[in-house]
Design a protein around this motif. Structure first.
Motif, PDB file in Angstrom:
ATOM      1  N   VAL A  23       0.853  -1.185   0.000  1.00 46.22           N
ATOM      2  CA  VAL A  23       0.000   0.000   0.000  1.00 46.22           C
ATOM      3  C   VAL A  23       0.887   1.232   0.000  1.00 46.22           C
ATOM      4  CG1 VAL A  23      -1.817   1.266   1.214  1.00 46.22           C
ATOM      5  CG2 VAL A  23      -1.786  -1.252   1.274  1.00 46.22           C
ATOM      6  N   TYR A  24       0.636   2.145  -0.957  1.00 46.28           N
ATOM      7  CA  TYR A  24       1.386   3.387  -1.031  1.00 46.28           C
ATOM      8  C   TYR A  24       0.533   4.520  -0.453  1.00 46.28           C
ATOM      9  CZ  TYR A  24       4.076   0.721  -4.482  1.00 46.28           C
ATOM     10  OH  TYR A  24       4.812  -0.239  -5.126  1.00 46.28           O
ATOM     11  N   PRO A  25       0.998   5.157   0.616  1.00 47.03           N
ATOM     12  CA  PRO A  25       0.222   6.274   1.174  1.00 47.03           C
ATOM     13  C   PRO A  25       0.287   7.494   0.261  1.00 47.03           C
ATOM     14  CG  PRO A  25       2.310   6.026   2.331  1.00 47.03           C
ATOM     15  CD  PRO A  25       2.218   4.875   1.370  1.00 47.03           C
ATOM     16  N   ALA A  26      -0.786   8.255   0.227  1.00 47.48           N
ATOM     17  CA  ALA A  26      -0.832   9.489  -0.550  1.00 47.48           C
ATOM     18  C   ALA A  26      -1.685  10.504   0.209  1.00 47.48           C
ATOM     19  CB  ALA A  26      -1.411   9.223  -1.939  1.00 47.48           C
ATOM     20  N   LYS A  27      -1.568  11.772  -0.178  1.00 51.05           N
ATOM     21  CA  LYS A  27      -2.288  12.822   0.550  1.00 51.05           C
ATOM     22  C   LYS A  27      -3.795  12.664   0.437  1.00 51.05           C
ATOM     23  CE  LYS A  27       1.274  16.430   0.321  1.00 51.05           C
ATOM     24  NZ  LYS A  27       1.611  17.793  -0.164  1.00 51.05           N
ATOM     25  N   ASP A  28      -4.285  12.412  -0.785  1.00 50.55           N
ATOM     26  CA  ASP A  28      -5.734  12.351  -0.972  1.00 50.55           C
ATOM     27  C   ASP A  28      -6.299  10.956  -0.712  1.00 50.55           C
ATOM     28  OD1 ASP A  28      -4.299  11.482  -3.101  1.00 50.55           O
ATOM     29  OD2 ASP A  28      -5.566  12.367  -4.649  1.00 50.55           O
ATOM     30  N   HIS A  29      -5.565   9.906  -1.170  1.00 50.80           N
ATOM     31  CA  HIS A  29      -6.029   8.534  -0.918  1.00 50.80           C
ATOM     32  C   HIS A  29      -4.862   7.571  -1.068  1.00 50.80           C
ATOM     33  CE1 HIS A  29      -6.091   8.789  -5.293  1.00 50.80           C
ATOM     34  NE2 HIS A  29      -6.010   7.464  -5.315  1.00 50.80           N
ATOM     35  N   THR A  30      -4.939   6.442  -0.392  1.00 45.92           N
ATOM     36  CA  THR A  30      -3.886   5.445  -0.514  1.00 45.92           C
ATOM     37  C   THR A  30      -4.090   4.627  -1.795  1.00 45.92           C
ATOM     38  OG1 THR A  30      -5.150   3.849   0.777  1.00 45.92           O
ATOM     39  CG2 THR A  30      -3.593   5.238   1.981  1.00 45.92           C
ATOM     40  N   VAL A  31      -3.001   4.093  -2.307  1.00 43.84           N
ATOM     41  CA  VAL A  31      -3.039   3.234  -3.495  1.00 43.84           C
ATOM     42  C   VAL A  31      -2.590   1.836  -3.080  1.00 43.84           C
ATOM     43  CG1 VAL A  31      -2.082   2.808  -5.776  1.00 43.84           C
ATOM     44  CG2 VAL A  31      -2.585   5.154  -5.061  1.00 43.84           C
ATOM     45  N   THR A  32      -3.450   0.863  -3.310  1.00 47.65           N
ATOM     46  CA  THR A  32      -3.118  -0.526  -2.990  1.00 47.65           C
ATOM     47  C   THR A  32      -2.637  -1.212  -4.261  1.00 47.65           C
ATOM     48  OG1 THR A  32      -4.792  -0.589  -1.239  1.00 47.65           O
ATOM     49  CG2 THR A  32      -3.973  -2.705  -2.046  1.00 47.65           C
ATOM     50  N   ALA A  33      -1.341  -1.522  -4.307  1.00 49.61           N
ATOM     51  CA  ALA A  33      -0.761  -2.175  -5.488  1.00 49.61           C
ATOM     52  C   ALA A  33      -0.978  -3.680  -5.453  1.00 49.61           C
ATOM     53  CB  ALA A  33       0.726  -1.856  -5.585  1.00 49.61           C
ATOM     54  N   LEU A  34      -0.825  -4.284  -4.274  1.00 53.06           N
ATOM     55  CA  LEU A  34      -1.080  -5.714  -4.078  1.00 53.06           C
ATOM     56  C   LEU A  34      -1.988  -5.886  -2.873  1.00 53.06           C
ATOM     57  CD1 LEU A  34       2.516  -7.242  -4.541  1.00 53.06           C
ATOM     58  CD2 LEU A  34       0.653  -7.245  -6.217  1.00 53.06           C
ATOM     59  N   ASP A  35      -2.943  -6.797  -2.986  1.00 52.84           N
ATOM     60  CA  ASP A  35      -3.926  -6.980  -1.920  1.00 52.84           C
ATOM     61  C   ASP A  35      -4.005  -8.453  -1.520  1.00 52.84           C
ATOM     62  OD1 ASP A  35      -6.010  -6.622  -0.120  1.00 52.84           O
ATOM     63  OD2 ASP A  35      -7.561  -6.658  -1.665  1.00 52.84           O
ATOM     64  N   ASN A  36      -3.376  -8.789  -0.390  1.00 50.51           N
ATOM     65  CA  ASN A  36      -3.492 -10.116   0.214  1.00 50.51           C
ATOM     66  C   ASN A  36      -3.134 -11.232  -0.785  1.00 50.51           C
ATOM     67  OD1 ASN A  36      -4.016 -11.875   2.366  1.00 50.51           O
ATOM     68  ND2 ASN A  36      -6.135 -12.180   1.715  1.00 50.51           N
ATOM     69  N   VAL A  37      -1.943 -11.129  -1.350  1.00 50.15           N
ATOM     70  CA  VAL A  37      -1.477 -12.097  -2.352  1.00 50.15           C
ATOM     71  C   VAL A  37      -0.736 -13.247  -1.671  1.00 50.15           C
ATOM     72  CG1 VAL A  37       0.128 -12.440  -4.272  1.00 50.15           C
ATOM     73  CG2 VAL A  37      -1.350 -10.422  -4.212  1.00 50.15           C
ATOM     74  N   SER A  38      -1.105 -14.455  -2.008  1.00 48.88           N
ATOM     75  CA  SER A  38      -0.407 -15.653  -1.517  1.00 48.88           C
ATOM     76  C   SER A  38      -0.059 -16.534  -2.714  1.00 48.88           C
ATOM     77  CB  SER A  38      -1.273 -16.438  -0.530  1.00 48.88           C
ATOM     78  OG  SER A  38      -1.508 -15.692   0.649  1.00 48.88           O
TER      79      SER A  38
END
Length: 268
Positions: A23-38
């Motif tokens: 997850v990349y934090p940002a001022k307006d909203h966070t960006v989730t590049a990978l989500d719970n990958v196994s």
């Protein structure tokens, strides 16, 4: 009388990814590049990661290589943490562009990382010559990168990545910028290299035919946030040639990959 047959033990895992998110934090909203990958990748597999642009394929590869920090989850490479595996030079990494130094010869480019890590020049040279032979570049040692075609430059990059004899080779769209004929030829050469040495390979691509031709398993990813939507086994023989792309078996696997990509888009 019942007879019991010994069961072959499973191949050891080269890569273990459990519940990984980036997850990349940002001022307006966070960006989730990978989500719970196994994902578990066994020793000797050729695994391709495929998905639309921005789905996190390269991010996942960089996570395995410890070039990207995870927000949560666990990554193990050769039973080490990703960081310890990187420090132990447990893998080779081939980028999208060859990234060769134009003022160094082909041989000097392949020698450089070996010398940086303390190998004597004579030993580094011997290893570099061996790796260049493996990728079919014997006789080009004294050339400079600008004297080579794009495909030959990428083969130099592969030789450089193989210099440490890594058990794991990671490749980030290494043939994406090449013309189709050169790409086909390098696909065949890479497959022969994998057949011969059975290194574990993790390969990022946008191309369905490339993924199906090369892989023992194809991991299909969804648009951001990147998730794994399907893992498709290939039943194709390891000694396949490009002609196999005209067979019903190849077409069926390519269709499954295409449908998985379509379904991944539909879930967003």
């Amino acid at each position: 009388m019942n007879r019991t047959h010994p069961v072959s033990p499973p191949s050891p895992s080269t890569v273990e990814i459990q519940g990984v998110s980036v997850v990349y934090p940002a001022k307006d909203h966070t960006v989730t590049a990978l989500d719970n990958v196994s994902l578990s990748i066994q020793e000797g597999e050729f695994v391709s990661l495929i998905g639309p642009s921005g789905c996190g394929k390269t991010t996942l590869l960089r996570v395995i290589a410890d070039l990207e920090q995870i927000s949560s989850g666990v990554v193990r490479v050769n039973d080490l943490s990703a960081r310890d595996a990187r420090l132990a030079r447990a893998y080779g990494y081939v980028f999208q562009a060859p990234a060769l130094f134009p003022w160094r010869t082909v041989l000097a480019n392949v020698c450089l990382p070996l010398e940086i890590h303390g190998l004597a020049k004579a030993k580094a040279r011997a290893i570099a010559l061996e790796q260049l032979a493996r990728v079919g570049l014997t006789g080009f040692e004294g050339k400079y990168p600008w004297q080579l075609s794009g495909g030959m430059q990428q083969r130099v990059s592969i030789a450089r990545a193989l210099g440490f004899e890594p058990k794991l080779l990671m490749m980030d769209e290494p043939f994406g910028a090449l013309d189709e004929i050169t790409r086909d030829r390098l696909n065949e050469q890479l497959l022969r290299l994998w057949e011969r040495e059975r290194r574990t390979i993790v390969f990022v691509t946008h191309s369905i035919p490339e993924a199906v031709f090369l892989s023992s398993r194809i991991v299909v990813m969804s648009p951001r946030p990147g998730r794994i939507v399907d893992v498709i086994e290939s039943g194709l023989p390891p000694d396949r040639t490009l002609d196999i792309r005209d067979t019903p078996e190849f077409t069926e696997i390519a269709h499954r990959v295409r449908m998985a990509l379509h379904d991944g888009h539909g879930s967003h």
